[in-house]
Design an enzyme around this catalytic site. Structure first.
Site, PDB file in Angstrom:
ATOM      1  N   ASP A 160       0.827  -1.207   0.000  1.00 55.64           N
ATOM      2  CA  ASP A 160       0.000   0.000   0.000  1.00 55.64           C
ATOM      3  C   ASP A 160       0.862   1.258   0.000  1.00 55.64           C
ATOM      4  OD1 ASP A 160      -2.481   1.326   0.010  1.00 55.64           O
ATOM      5  OD2 ASP A 160      -3.294  -0.028   1.522  1.00 55.64           O
TER       6      ASP A 160
ATOM      7  N   TRP B  45      -2.998   3.743  -5.538  1.00 53.22           N
ATOM      8  CA  TRP B  45      -4.272   4.424  -5.858  1.00 53.22           C
ATOM      9  C   TRP B  45      -4.199   5.388  -7.044  1.00 53.22           C
ATOM     10  CZ3 TRP B  45      -2.759   7.305  -1.013  1.00 53.22           C
ATOM     11  CH2 TRP B  45      -2.480   6.426   0.014  1.00 53.22           C
ATOM     12  N   GLY B  46      -3.292   5.139  -7.972  1.00 53.63           N
ATOM     13  CA  GLY B  46      -3.186   6.013  -9.142  1.00 53.63           C
ATOM     14  C   GLY B  46      -2.317   7.222  -8.929  1.00 53.63           C
TER      15      GLY B  46
ATOM     16  N   ASP C  88     -10.011   3.757  -3.263  1.00 54.36           N
ATOM     17  CA  ASP C  88     -10.936   2.689  -2.904  1.00 54.36           C
ATOM     18  C   ASP C  88     -12.353   2.974  -3.407  1.00 54.36           C
ATOM     19  OD1 ASP C  88      -8.744   1.781  -1.561  1.00 54.36           O
ATOM     20  OD2 ASP C  88      -9.635   1.864   0.434  1.00 54.36           O
TER      21      ASP C  88
END
Length: 545
Positions: A179, A219-220, A244
């Site tokens: 993450d 997350w881009g 998300d």
């Protein structure tokens, strides 16, 4: 001219013409029979985050693993049980090793040591499944922002990359998600950190012989589709292209269940479309699915599945597997839908036509010649008639078969097109099988020097490649790799950075597929592979459709 002189002239003319063609990079049209390279397909999995967040523990993981088997999801192809954030408390021993709470991860079988994550891995493996684990690229992880369960700090791997990934491999995990909460907090460079992590994973694999599937989850941020493929020399990976789907706001319930926003699911699909990056072995990830979670009905679940499979996204279930109803399970287990997602070419869908605002035709190129997965997507709030012409799909003549995936029946079609009324905010997912058009076959030419600053000699260059009418060309790369390792090569399209391509070892010729914009008019397109210092790799030809 007598017969012998005429034959000699004909042979001379043929040789001259062939020399002209080869000098320009062309070759006579032909069908390349090189088999597809053996590269891992997209993961089909369950992940704990959406339903359990920081409350994940051994009993939950075992319960979900048993449910994956009993529901028939394992038989349908789902294989990973992924333990997400919240599995450890951020403590390390004097040597820097991760300390695991023995109450949350106790002994499972006789001889197990409490607090050893190898226990849960052995249990998951005993069911014929694979196990996944989670960390962060920074010092902290996403559990420092709690929504379900307590907050934990210091649960990232920064400063311990080699130590942690070696530990994951020794525990026996098959998959690791990394993450970005800590990385984002520290304003780290994503491509540098994830590249360093990829090298740590490779070293762990060399030491243990254990392969770890690499899931990048930033997350881009910092456009991972531009650096994610093959980052750090990784030979297969997925990268998140959006945040998300589920909001970090919870409702009441046994596990404080999250609510799902349909519009957010649609936005994640849109954010996940980067066809030039996705190809055999490397995949865009628009986040784990929300099928079966509060806020989604049966029709929306099917649309969600349709969007993920046609875009070639990882099928990772975020819902509690023990609570899925029969209709949701039927959607998740649909064999035609899964086959579209798991097509070995690994290509992503292309939007081939906008019929009007909100009415879109999407097409995914499949490995069976003449086959396409086609999505008639109606984003509007009213039912609408839609049609697709076979020429929109690059097919010629009448299709041999048009199959409606969710109705599980053949759809009616006329000679040149298919017409259907699509419900509001819904889609029809089809598999169309017809006659493939011809490929253009190209052989490499010598690289011109100094044309791209980032490229060093030697290069493998395909020049004078013709423009294609569709937004993206489908390109089969035929190669031979005589080394024992997968080689990752940078590709440049018309002088611009394209993507990285993985070439696994071969016995003879093999092929991988990419998609690229070839939008220069005429035959002015050029593909350049940076093959410097790769003496065992030979890129033999490309076929462009």
């Amino acid at each position: 001219m007598n017969c012998s002189v005429r034959k000699a002239f004909t042979r001379w003319l043929s040789i001259v013409l062939l020399f002209i063609f080869l000098s320009a990079g062309y070759a006579p049209a032909q069908t390349t029979q090189a088999p597809l390279a053996k590269i891992p397909l997209l993961p089909l999995a369950w992940s704990s985050w959406n339903s359990f967040s920081n409350t994940i523990h051994s009993d939950i993981a075992m319960q979900q693993a048993r449910a994956m088997v009993s529901t028939g999801l394992q038989k349908a192809g789902y294989e990973y049980i992924n333990i997400d954030e919240g599995w450890w408390l951020g403590d390390r021993d004097a040597e820097g090793n991760i300390v695991v709470d023995p109450k949350r991860w106790p002994a499972i079988a006789l001889g197990d040591k409490p607090g050893d994550m190898a226990n849960i891995v052995r249990y998951i493996h005993s069911l014929g499944l694979k196990a996944g684990i989670y960390t962060d690229a920074g010092k902290d992880g996403c559990s420092m922002y709690p929504d379900i369960g307590p907050a934990y700090a210091n649960v990232g791997s920064e400063g311990h990359y080699e130590q942690d990934f070696l530990q994951f491999a020794k525990w026996g995990f098959d998959y690791v998600k990394v993450d970005w909460c800590g990385g984002d907090k520290e304003n780290l460079s994503a491509d540098l950190q994830y590249g360093e992590i990829a090298r740590a994973i490779a070293r762990a694999e060399q030491i243990t012989g254990k392969r770890l599937y690499y899931s990048i989850c930033n997350w881009g941020k910092q456009s991972p589709w531009t650096w994610g493929p093959g980052v750090g020399g990784s030979i297969q990976d997925i990268w998140r292209v959006s945040d998300d789907i589920v909001a970090p706001v919870v409702a009441s319930g046994p596990h404080n269940e999250r609510k799902v926003a349909f519009d957010k699911m649609m936005r994640n699909f849109d954010q996940g479309i980067h066809p030039a990056a996705q190809h055999t072995g490397y995949y865009n990830d628009p986040d784990m699915m929300v099928l079966g979670m509060p806020g989604m009905n049966t029709e929306q679940n099917r649309l969600h599945m349709s969007l993920w499979v046609v875009s070639g996204a990882p099928l990772i279930i975020g819902a509690d597997l023990t609570k899925l109803d029969a209709e949701t399970l039927d959607t998740l287990r649909n064999p035609d839908a899964i086959a579209i997602d798991q097509d070995p070419l690994g290509l992503q869908c292309i939007k081939v036509k906008d019929l009007s605002p909100g009415l879109e035709i999407w097409s995914k190129f499949l490995s069976t010649p003449g086959s396409r997965a086609v999505l008639l997507l109606n984003r509007s709030y009213f039912p609408a008639p839609m049609s697709v012409d076979w020429t929109d799909l690059g097919l010629k003549g009448s299709p041999a078969n048009v199959h409606d995936v969710w109705a599980n029946k053949d759809a009616g079609a006329d000679k040149d097109s298919l017409k259907a009324t699509v419900p509001a905010q819904d889609a029809i997912l089809l598999v169309v099988r017809g006659s493939e058009g011809g490929f253009a076959h190209y052989l490499p030419i010598s690289a011109a020097s100094g044309e791209a600053k980032a490229i060093t000699s030697p290069q493998t260059v395909f020049g004078n490649v013709s423009q294609v009418p569709s937004p993206f060309a489908q390109i089969r790369i035929v190669y031979a790799n005589e080394t024992r390792s997968t080689e990752v090569v940078g590709l440049y399209v018309n002088g611009e950075t394209g993507t990285r391509v993985a070439f696994p070892p071969t016995k003879g010729a093999a092929s991988v597929w990419i998609q690229a914009r070839l939008d220069r008019q005429g035959d002015m397109n050029k593909l350049t592979f940076d093959t410097s210092s790769l003496s065992g790799l030979k890129i033999e030809s490309i076929d462009v459709y």
